[in-house]
Design an enzyme around this catalytic site. Structure first.
Site, PDB file in Angstrom:
ATOM      1  N   GLU A  73       0.788  -1.304   0.199  1.00 17.05           N
ATOM      2  CA  GLU A  73      -0.105   0.087   0.031  1.00 17.05           C
ATOM      3  C   GLU A  73       0.955   1.568  -0.047  1.00 17.05           C
ATOM      4  O   GLU A  73       0.399   2.383   0.276  1.00 17.05           O
ATOM      5  CB  GLU A  73      -0.980  -0.126   1.161  1.00 17.05           C
ATOM      6  CG  GLU A  73      -1.873  -1.365   1.066  1.00 17.05           C
ATOM      7  CD  GLU A  73      -2.933  -1.322   2.197  1.00 17.05           C
ATOM      8  OE1 GLU A  73      -4.010  -1.379   1.926  1.00 17.05           O
ATOM      9  OE2 GLU A  73      -2.401  -1.173   3.469  1.00 17.05           O
ATOM     10  N   HIS A  92      -1.883   4.569   7.993  1.00 20.16           N
ATOM     11  CA  HIS A  92      -3.128   4.000   7.311  1.00 20.16           C
ATOM     12  C   HIS A  92      -3.313   2.468   8.151  1.00 20.16           C
ATOM     13  O   HIS A  92      -2.551   1.608   8.584  1.00 20.16           O
ATOM     14  CB  HIS A  92      -2.777   3.397   6.006  1.00 20.16           C
ATOM     15  CG  HIS A  92      -3.539   2.485   5.285  1.00 20.16           C
ATOM     16  ND1 HIS A  92      -5.062   2.756   5.350  1.00 20.16           N
ATOM     17  CD2 HIS A  92      -3.588   1.233   4.873  1.00 20.16           C
ATOM     18  CE1 HIS A  92      -5.871   1.532   4.808  1.00 20.16           C
ATOM     19  NE2 HIS A  92      -4.663   0.931   4.426  1.00 20.16           N
ATOM     20  N   HIS A  94      -6.575  -0.414   9.299  1.00 13.10           N
ATOM     21  CA  HIS A  94      -7.887  -1.219   9.261  1.00 13.10           C
ATOM     22  C   HIS A  94      -8.530  -1.241  10.548  1.00 13.10           C
ATOM     23  O   HIS A  94      -8.976  -2.323  10.720  1.00 13.10           O
ATOM     24  CB  HIS A  94      -7.510  -2.715   8.615  1.00 13.10           C
ATOM     25  CG  HIS A  94      -6.896  -2.786   7.260  1.00 13.10           C
ATOM     26  ND1 HIS A  94      -6.495  -3.913   6.614  1.00 13.10           N
ATOM     27  CD2 HIS A  94      -6.475  -1.652   6.388  1.00 13.10           C
ATOM     28  CE1 HIS A  94      -5.839  -3.467   5.395  1.00 13.10           C
ATOM     29  NE2 HIS A  94      -5.783  -2.289   5.181  1.00 13.10           N
ATOM     30  N   TYR A 119     -12.310  17.905  19.496  1.00 18.96           N
ATOM     31  CA  TYR A 119     -10.995  17.453  19.133  1.00 18.96           C
ATOM     32  C   TYR A 119     -11.130  16.863  17.820  1.00 18.96           C
ATOM     33  O   TYR A 119     -10.054  16.647  17.014  1.00 18.96           O
ATOM     34  CB  TYR A 119     -10.370  16.410  20.193  1.00 18.96           C
ATOM     35  CG  TYR A 119      -9.893  17.167  21.135  1.00 18.96           C
ATOM     36  CD1 TYR A 119      -8.668  17.519  21.186  1.00 18.96           C
ATOM     37  CD2 TYR A 119     -10.695  17.547  22.369  1.00 18.96           C
ATOM     38  CE1 TYR A 119      -7.815  18.241  22.233  1.00 18.96           C
ATOM     39  CE2 TYR A 119     -10.053  18.490  23.389  1.00 18.96           C
ATOM     40  CZ  TYR A 119      -8.650  18.799  23.282  1.00 18.96           C
ATOM     41  OH  TYR A 119      -7.950  19.484  24.143  1.00 18.96           O
ATOM     42  N   HIS A 159     -12.535  -0.459   3.878  1.00 16.96           N
ATOM     43  CA  HIS A 159     -11.141  -0.455   3.753  1.00 16.96           C
ATOM     44  C   HIS A 159     -10.398   0.095   5.064  1.00 16.96           C
ATOM     45  O   HIS A 159     -10.094  -0.663   5.987  1.00 16.96           O
ATOM     46  CB  HIS A 159     -10.407  -0.085   2.445  1.00 16.96           C
ATOM     47  CG  HIS A 159      -8.961  -0.314   2.468  1.00 16.96           C
ATOM     48  ND1 HIS A 159      -8.309   0.031   1.097  1.00 16.96           N
ATOM     49  CD2 HIS A 159      -8.148  -0.645   3.244  1.00 16.96           C
ATOM     50  CE1 HIS A 159      -6.929  -0.480   1.401  1.00 16.96           C
ATOM     51  NE2 HIS A 159      -6.817  -0.769   2.664  1.00 16.96           N
TER      52      HIS A 159
HETATM   53 ZN   LIG Z   1      -5.174  -0.932   3.694  1.00 12.79          ZN
END
Ligand SMILES: [Zn+2]
Length: 211
Positions: A73, A92, A94, A119, A159
């Site tokens: 990724e 990143h 999940h 926030y 995702h």
């Molecule tokens: Zn991912």
């Protein structure tokens, strides 16, 4: 900061995110920008068990220079670095609640989560939803590139989130805030809620501009 200390920092935050239950299996990746490229966690690595010396080093064009092969990724990170010159780190994940929200039908793709707390507004602001594309699909890169200049955080449909910031600590703090807000949003579904008003959001945006 030296490259060696940035490698240590990536491993430490990988462990933190795993301890918080935000990075199961070999999901999630972390990158940090260097003067002439960037560091990113290797493919098929567990964020909680990173060897700092084996973290991948890429040049500015995303070519692999050293360490283990980079996350598949990595292109997501590259798109965001290209569009956001001020971004110094990207996370990143999940993470479950954010992914749950990304799977809901009928959400506002321009602004996925309501401004429930100050926030959230300060760390994330408006969160666009990127349509679903299979992993590695060129169209996913194009869709991220299209919104990354205007948004430090995006949510990939079915995702997970991609969050950039001016430091790794800030990027991790922002993705934690996003996950907590996604959880609040799911807890409050079906309840009558009072998000912050447009005036309150504007005042926060003025007082606390994001990197
Ligand atoms: Zn991912």
């Amino acid at each position: 900061m030296t490259e060696a200390s940035l490698r240590e920092e990536i491993a430490a935050y990988g462990e933190l995110l795993t301890g918080l239950g935000l990075a199961h299996g070999s999901t999630g990746n972390i990158s940090v920008r260097l003067a002439d490229g960037w560091l990113i966690t290797p493919t098929n690595s567990r964020l909680g068990r990173l060897d700092p010396a084996r973290i991948a080093r890429l040049d500015q064009d995303g070519r692999h220079l050293a360490g283990d092969p980079p996350s598949k990724e990595a292109f997501l990170h590259r798109c965001v670095y290209e569009m956001r010159p001020g971004a110094k780190a990207i996370v990143h994940l999940h993470s479950t609640h954010s992914v749950a929200v990304s799977c809901l039908a009928g959400i506002d793709a321009d602004d996925v989560l309501p401004p429930l707390t100050a926030y959230y507004v300060m760390r994330i602001g408006r969160l666009p939803l990127i349509p679903y594309f299979p992993p590695g699909d060129e169209r996913l890169a194009a869709a991220v590139r299209q919104v990354a200049a205007r948004h430090a955080a995006v949510l990939l449909a079915n995702h997970g989130p991609v969050v950039a910031a001016g430091s790794l600590d800030a990027a991790v703090g922002a993705v934690e805030e996003l996950e907590a807000t996604a959880r609040l949003f799911l807890l409050l579904r079906g309840e009558e809620t009072r998000p912050l008003t447009a005036e309150a959001v504007e005042e926060l945006e003025r007082r606390y501009p994001r990197a």
